[in-house]
Write an enzyme that holds these catalytic residues in place. Structure first.
Site, PDB file in Angstrom:
ATOM      1  N   ARG A 173      -8.596   1.470   9.898  1.00 19.83           N
ATOM      2  CA  ARG A 173      -8.211   0.098  10.210  1.00 19.83           C
ATOM      3  C   ARG A 173      -9.256  -0.595  11.073  1.00 19.83           C
ATOM      4  O   ARG A 173      -9.076  -1.765  11.423  1.00 19.83           O
ATOM      5  CB  ARG A 173      -6.896   0.119  10.969  1.00 19.83           C
ATOM      6  CG  ARG A 173      -5.677  -0.287  10.125  1.00 19.83           C
ATOM      7  CD  ARG A 173      -4.493  -0.162  11.022  1.00 19.83           C
ATOM      8  NE  ARG A 173      -3.322  -0.884  10.676  1.00 19.83           N
ATOM      9  CZ  ARG A 173      -2.267  -0.356  10.071  1.00 19.83           C
ATOM     10  NH1 ARG A 173      -2.290   0.868   9.622  1.00 19.83           N
ATOM     11  NH2 ARG A 173      -1.178  -1.073   9.919  1.00 19.83           N
ATOM     12  N   ARG A 181       0.710  -8.705  13.922  1.00 24.34           N
ATOM     13  CA  ARG A 181       0.061  -7.688  13.079  1.00 24.34           C
ATOM     14  C   ARG A 181      -0.939  -8.326  12.116  1.00 24.34           C
ATOM     15  O   ARG A 181      -1.994  -7.752  11.840  1.00 24.34           O
ATOM     16  CB  ARG A 181       1.123  -6.882  12.314  1.00 24.34           C
ATOM     17  CG  ARG A 181       1.836  -5.892  13.227  1.00 24.34           C
ATOM     18  CD  ARG A 181       3.107  -5.373  12.613  1.00 24.34           C
ATOM     19  NE  ARG A 181       2.906  -4.546  11.452  1.00 24.34           N
ATOM     20  CZ  ARG A 181       3.844  -4.321  10.524  1.00 24.34           C
ATOM     21  NH1 ARG A 181       5.031  -4.876  10.637  1.00 24.34           N
ATOM     22  NH2 ARG A 181       3.598  -3.531   9.510  1.00 24.34           N
ATOM     23  N   LYS A 192       0.833  -1.216   0.000  1.00 23.48           N
ATOM     24  CA  LYS A 192       0.000   0.000   0.000  1.00 23.48           C
ATOM     25  C   LYS A 192       0.861   1.257   0.000  1.00 23.48           C
ATOM     26  O   LYS A 192       0.609   2.197  -0.730  1.00 23.48           O
ATOM     27  CB  LYS A 192      -0.918   0.045   1.239  1.00 23.48           C
ATOM     28  CG  LYS A 192      -1.832  -1.139   1.403  1.00 23.48           C
ATOM     29  CD  LYS A 192      -2.775  -0.960   2.597  1.00 23.48           C
ATOM     30  CE  LYS A 192      -2.069  -0.814   3.947  1.00 23.48           C
ATOM     31  NZ  LYS A 192      -1.376  -2.053   4.384  1.00 23.48           N
ATOM     32  N   ARG A 195      11.795  -6.262   4.209  1.00 21.60           N
ATOM     33  CA  ARG A 195      11.615  -4.824   3.930  1.00 21.60           C
ATOM     34  C   ARG A 195      12.676  -3.990   4.644  1.00 21.60           C
ATOM     35  O   ARG A 195      13.015  -4.227   5.800  1.00 21.60           O
ATOM     36  CB  ARG A 195      10.226  -4.399   4.407  1.00 21.60           C
ATOM     37  CG  ARG A 195       9.984  -2.903   4.268  1.00 21.60           C
ATOM     38  CD  ARG A 195       8.535  -2.565   4.253  1.00 21.60           C
ATOM     39  NE  ARG A 195       7.907  -2.635   5.553  1.00 21.60           N
ATOM     40  CZ  ARG A 195       6.633  -2.290   5.776  1.00 21.60           C
ATOM     41  NH1 ARG A 195       5.871  -1.910   4.777  1.00 21.60           N
ATOM     42  NH2 ARG A 195       6.129  -2.386   6.975  1.00 21.60           N
TER      43      ARG A 195
HETATM   44  P1  AMP Z   1       1.772   0.690   9.357  1.00 20.84           P
HETATM   45  O1  AMP Z   1       2.986   1.489   9.041  1.00 20.84           O
HETATM   46  O2  AMP Z   1       0.556   1.151   8.603  1.00 20.84           O
HETATM   47  O3  AMP Z   1       2.003  -0.790   9.222  1.00 20.84           O
HETATM   48  O4  AMP Z   1       1.439   0.971  10.899  1.00 20.84           O
HETATM   49  C1  AMP Z   1       2.346   0.631  11.920  1.00 20.84           C
HETATM   50  C2  AMP Z   1       1.657   0.606  13.261  1.00 20.84           C
HETATM   51  O5  AMP Z   1       1.108   1.898  13.542  1.00 20.84           O
HETATM   52  C3  AMP Z   1       0.470  -0.342  13.348  1.00 20.84           C
HETATM   53  O6  AMP Z   1       0.874  -1.667  13.670  1.00 20.84           O
HETATM   54  C4  AMP Z   1      -0.330   0.299  14.488  1.00 20.84           C
HETATM   55  O7  AMP Z   1       0.253   0.044  15.751  1.00 20.84           O
HETATM   56  C5  AMP Z   1      -0.152   1.779  14.201  1.00 20.84           C
HETATM   57  N1  AMP Z   1      -1.200   2.284  13.281  1.00 20.84           N
HETATM   58  C6  AMP Z   1      -1.042   2.775  12.032  1.00 20.84           C
HETATM   59  N2  AMP Z   1      -2.212   3.148  11.496  1.00 20.84           N
HETATM   60  C7  AMP Z   1      -3.152   2.887  12.439  1.00 20.84           C
HETATM   61  C8  AMP Z   1      -4.560   3.037  12.489  1.00 20.84           C
HETATM   62  N3  AMP Z   1      -5.267   3.511  11.437  1.00 20.84           N
HETATM   63  N4  AMP Z   1      -5.194   2.665  13.638  1.00 20.84           N
HETATM   64  C9  AMP Z   1      -4.516   2.186  14.693  1.00 20.84           C
HETATM   65  N5  AMP Z   1      -3.199   1.994  14.706  1.00 20.84           N
HETATM   66  C10 AMP Z   1      -2.504   2.346  13.596  1.00 20.84           C
END
Ligand code: AMP
Length: 220
Positions: free
Chosen positions: A88, A171, A13, A127
Site C-alpha cells: 500500500r 481511507r 479486490k 458492505r
Molecule cells: P483493508 O481490509 O485492506 O481495507 O484494510 C483495513 C485496514 O487495515 C486499513 O485501513 C489499514 O489500517 C490496515 N491495513 C491493511 N493492509 C495494510 C497495509 N498493506 N499497510 C498498512 N495498513 C494496512
C-alpha cells in the site's frame, strides 16, 4: 502465479481475490484480514495496529512488511499467492521486491482495480461481512438470501467499523496520498494489468480470470 491485487478500498479486490484463490488453489493473503484477526485476538500486533485501523490510516510499514514476509515463507505459497491490500506504499512495494528476490522469485502481475470514488463510498457503506466465514455481501448489489445471515454458513453479518461514512472518506484520502503512486510504480515495471472494477462482480470476475489466464500464458 505471484499476484498483487491493487486498487482503492471497496474496489472488489477481496471478493475477486477469494475467487481466484478458490479456482487456482493459491492462498489469498489479505493484510486487512490478518490485522483484523490480530485486533480481535488482542495480540501484540493487534494492540499496535488497532488505533491506526480505527481511524482509517495505514498501519506502519515495518509491522505490515514483516507479517507478509513471514506469510510468504509458508509452504502453501510455494506455487504462488494472491496479495490483497498489500503493498500500500512504495516502501512496502520495495520491501516486497526484496523479499521475493531473496526467495528467487518475482511478481507475475499486478491487477489494478479501477473504480471511481462515488462507487467506492456506495459499495463500502452497503458492505456486510460474515463474522464466521468472512464472506462479503452488499445490502443492495449482492444481498444475502436472508437479511443479516450468511448464505454460506448461516453466520451473522456485520458492518466493519471503518466502512462507516466518515472513515471511508479518510481511507480514500489515504489511498490517494499513499497508495495511488503504486499504479505508476508497477506500470513502469511492465506488471500492471487494468481491470474495470466498476462492473458487476460476475463481469469483473470474467475480466480477472482472463487477465490471470493471459499472465499464465506469458509465464510459460
Ligand atoms: P483493508 O481490509 O485492506 O481495507 O484494510 C483495513 C485496514 O487495515 C486499513 O485501513 C489499514 O489500517 C490496515 N491495513 C491493511 N493492509 C495494510 C497495509 N498493506 N499497510 C498498512 N495498513 C494496512
Amino acid at each position: 502465479m505471484n499476484l498483487v491485487f491493487l486498487g482503492p478500498p471497496g474496489a472488489g479486490k477481496g471478493t475477486q481475490a477469494s475467487k481466484v484463490s478458490e479456482n487456482r488453489g493459491l492462498p489469498h493473503i489479505s493484510t486487512g484480514d490478518i490485522l483484523r484477526e490480530a485486533v480481535a485476538e488482542e495480540t501484540p500486533l493487534g494492540v499496535k495496529a488497532k488505533a491506526f485501523m480505527d481511524s482509517g490510516s495505514l498501519v506502519p510499514d515495518d509491522l505490515v512488511v514483516s507479517i507478509v514476509a513471514e506469510r510468504l515463507e509458508r509452504a502453501d505459497c510455494a506455487d504462488g499467492f494472491v496479495l490483497d491490500g498489500f503493498p500500500r506504499t512504495i516502501a512496502q512495494a520495495e520491501a516486497l521486491d526484496a523479499t521475493l528476490e531473496g526467495m528467487g522469485r518475482s511478481l507475475d502481475g499486478v491487477l489494478y482495480f479501477k473504480v471511481d470514488d462515488d462507487q467506492v463510498v456506495r459499495r463500502l457503506s452497503g458492505r456486510r461481512i460474515c463474522r464466521d466465514c468472512g464472506e462479503n455481501y452488499h445490502v443492495d448489489f449482492m444481498p444475502p438470501q436472508t437479511p443479516g445471515v450468511c448464505d454460506k454458513c448461516g453466520g451473522e453479518l456485520y458492518q466493519r467499523e471503518d466502512d462507516k461514512a466518515g472513515t471511508v472518506r479518510e481511507r480514500l484520502k489515504v489511498y490517494y496520498a499513499q497508495t495511488a503512486d503504486l499504479v505508476d510504480y508497477y506500470r513502469e515495471r511492465g506488471l500492471l494489468v487494468d481491470v474495470d472494477a466498476s462492473l458487476v462482480p460476475s463481469a469483473v470476475r470474467e475480466e480477472v480470470a482472463a487477465s490471470v489466464g493471459a499472465l499464465e500464458g506469458k509465464e510459460d
